[in-house]
Design an enzyme around this catalytic site. Structure first.
Site, PDB file in Angstrom:
ATOM      1  N   TYR A   1      42.966  31.273  14.829  1.00  0.00           N
ATOM      2  CA  TYR A   1      42.258  30.673  15.966  1.00  0.00           C
ATOM      3  C   TYR A   1      42.530  29.681  17.012  1.00  0.00           C
ATOM      4  O   TYR A   1      42.432  29.695  17.613  1.00  0.00           O
ATOM      5  CB  TYR A   1      40.478  31.642  16.417  1.00  0.00           C
TER       6      TYR A   1
ATOM      7  N   ARG B   1      45.947  30.196  17.597  1.00  0.00           N
ATOM      8  CA  ARG B   1      46.185  30.827  19.048  1.00  0.00           C
ATOM      9  C   ARG B   1      45.266  29.857  19.785  1.00  0.00           C
ATOM     10  O   ARG B   1      46.444  29.916  21.006  1.00  0.00           O
ATOM     11  CB  ARG B   1      45.835  32.005  19.388  1.00  0.00           C
TER      12      ARG B   1
ATOM     13  N   ASN C   1      43.207  40.733  27.774  1.00  0.00           N
ATOM     14  CA  ASN C   1      43.379  39.416  27.109  1.00  0.00           C
ATOM     15  C   ASN C   1      42.298  38.265  26.694  1.00  0.00           C
ATOM     16  O   ASN C   1      41.199  38.092  27.933  1.00  0.00           O
ATOM     17  CB  ASN C   1      44.437  38.485  28.272  1.00  0.00           C
TER      18      ASN C   1
ATOM     19  N   HIS D   1      37.632  41.993  26.330  1.00  0.00           N
ATOM     20  CA  HIS D   1      37.742  41.438  25.067  1.00  0.00           C
ATOM     21  C   HIS D   1      37.645  39.975  24.234  1.00  0.00           C
ATOM     22  O   HIS D   1      37.620  39.555  23.235  1.00  0.00           O
ATOM     23  CB  HIS D   1      39.359  41.524  24.562  1.00  0.00           C
TER      24      HIS D   1
ATOM     25  N   CYS E   1      22.348  32.982  15.016  1.00  0.00           N
ATOM     26  CA  CYS E   1      21.440  32.465  16.016  1.00  0.00           C
ATOM     27  C   CYS E   1      21.543  32.426  17.704  1.00  0.00           C
ATOM     28  O   CYS E   1      21.040  32.500  18.542  1.00  0.00           O
ATOM     29  CB  CYS E   1      20.775  31.133  16.055  1.00  0.00           C
TER      30      CYS E   1
ATOM     31  N   GLY F   1      51.540  45.047  31.756  1.00  0.00           N
ATOM     32  CA  GLY F   1      51.862  44.821  30.794  1.00  0.00           C
ATOM     33  C   GLY F   1      50.913  45.219  29.487  1.00  0.00           C
ATOM     34  O   GLY F   1      50.033  44.400  28.979  1.00  0.00           O
ATOM     35  N   THR F   2      50.797  46.448  29.548  1.00  0.00           N
ATOM     36  CA  THR F   2      49.893  47.041  28.696  1.00  0.00           C
ATOM     37  C   THR F   2      50.484  48.094  27.976  1.00  0.00           C
ATOM     38  O   THR F   2      50.948  48.870  28.749  1.00  0.00           O
ATOM     39  CB  THR F   2      48.216  47.365  28.954  1.00  0.00           C
ATOM     40  N   SER F   3      50.230  47.699  26.228  1.00  0.00           N
ATOM     41  CA  SER F   3      50.527  49.329  26.348  1.00  0.00           C
ATOM     42  C   SER F   3      49.580  51.360  26.105  1.00  0.00           C
ATOM     43  O   SER F   3      50.455  51.881  25.622  1.00  0.00           O
ATOM     44  CB  SER F   3      50.901  49.412  24.389  1.00  0.00           C
TER      45      SER F   3
ATOM     46  N   ASN G   1      55.585  47.434  33.855  1.00  0.00           N
ATOM     47  CA  ASN G   1      55.691  47.083  31.984  1.00  0.00           C
ATOM     48  C   ASN G   1      56.863  47.253  32.300  1.00  0.00           C
ATOM     49  O   ASN G   1      57.831  47.882  32.687  1.00  0.00           O
ATOM     50  CB  ASN G   1      55.326  48.218  31.420  1.00  0.00           C
TER      51      ASN G   1
END
Ligand code: APR
Length: 248
Positions: free
Chosen positions: A66, A69, A101, A118, A129, A185-187, A211
């Site tokens: 991460y 990224r 995203n 997400h 905690c 832009g999403t599958s 797309n």
């Protein structure tokens, strides 16, 4: 002209616009998508990097990934598609972004009402905690510890985890009450997020897919505009300016 007569008619009378977005809208900023050519999941195993079990098994490896990224996201800027949505806000009283995203690029572009289904890679919290550690720079690639001793994790939704209920509820409400939804832009294969555009259809409203290719859900939508989001959204906006004045 990029607008079909039916889409032009819808956009002439619309008040509420929703943009449902996926990794494809950030591709032109240099952020890899997940599937398809050059997709992240072709190179990395989601079960080894994007699940709570993986984090418990090897927290340093997941955290380092991460961090990698985050560096990519920090080094890029919003593209013409993100910026076009900001412009839409000058022509429509309600413009809502419901995104899968985690890259924070919609907010960085000036999109005002953004629901992140997400999570967001810039936010973190203690896995024990729940103390928050948002928008902090972590230099170390080793997983940091909270003052309670718990492991700090990115505030993103890993496979097998539930979506943030408030964001999901707000996204569903916007999708059910909008006039036009752009699915960009999403599958359209990751659920429950992928239900969002279907809720707009169920409400009898207009759904446009933007797309490079057809997706699993194209058949349910009113139309597909094939092309790059960073070219299609600005082109749509240019045509809108011909029949709509900016809001006072
Ligand atoms: N413009 C428009 N669409 C594009 C562009 C572009 N420049 N580049 C790629 N696309 C399209 C691809 O054709 C593909 O349909 O974007 C889509 C990207 O699909 P995925 O990589 O599957 O990304 P996404 O749909 O956002 O994935 C959903 O899966 O891995 C999980 O949590 C992750 O949020 C993610 C979710």
């Amino acid at each position: 002209m990029i607008l079909s007569d039916s889409l032009k008619n819808e956009l002439q009378h619309a008040g509420k616009i929703v943009f449902f977005t996926g990794a494809g809208i950030s591709a032109e900023s240099g952020v890899s998508t997940f599937r398809g050519e050059g997709g992240i999941w072709n190179k990395f195993k989601p079960e080894e990097l994007a699940s709570f079990q993986a984090f418990m098994k090897n927290a340093d490896m997941v955290w380092e990934w991460y961090q990698y990224r985050r560096k990519i996201v920090h080094d890029v800027v919003p593209n013409a598609a993100h910026l076009a949505i900001t412009e839409f806000q000058k022509y429509y009283p309600s413009v809502v972004v419901v995104t899968q995203n985690i890259d924070n690029l919609h907010t960085r572009a000036g999109n005002k009402e953004v629901y992140e289904l997400h999570g967001n890679i810039e936010r973190n919290y203690c896995s024990a905690c729940k103390k928050r550690y948002d928008f902090l720079e972590f230099k170390d690639n080793k997983v940091p510890r909270c003052e309670c001793g718990g492991l700090i994790r990115p505030d993103v939704v890993w496979f097998g985890e539930s979506l943030p209920p408030d964001e999901l509820a707000a996204g569903e409400f916007a999708a059910e009450h909008c006039d036009v939804l752009f699915s960009v832009g999403t599958s359209s294969i990751v659920y429950p997020a992928a239900y969002i555009p279907l809720q707009t259809k169920k409400a009898g409203k207009y759904v446009v897919e933007v797309n490079l290719t057809e997706t699993e859900q194209t058949r349910y939508f009113d139309e597909l505009i094939k092309g790059k989001a960073g070219e299609v959204l600005p082109a749509i906006l240019e045509e809108i300016k011909m029949f709509r004045k900016p809001l006072p």
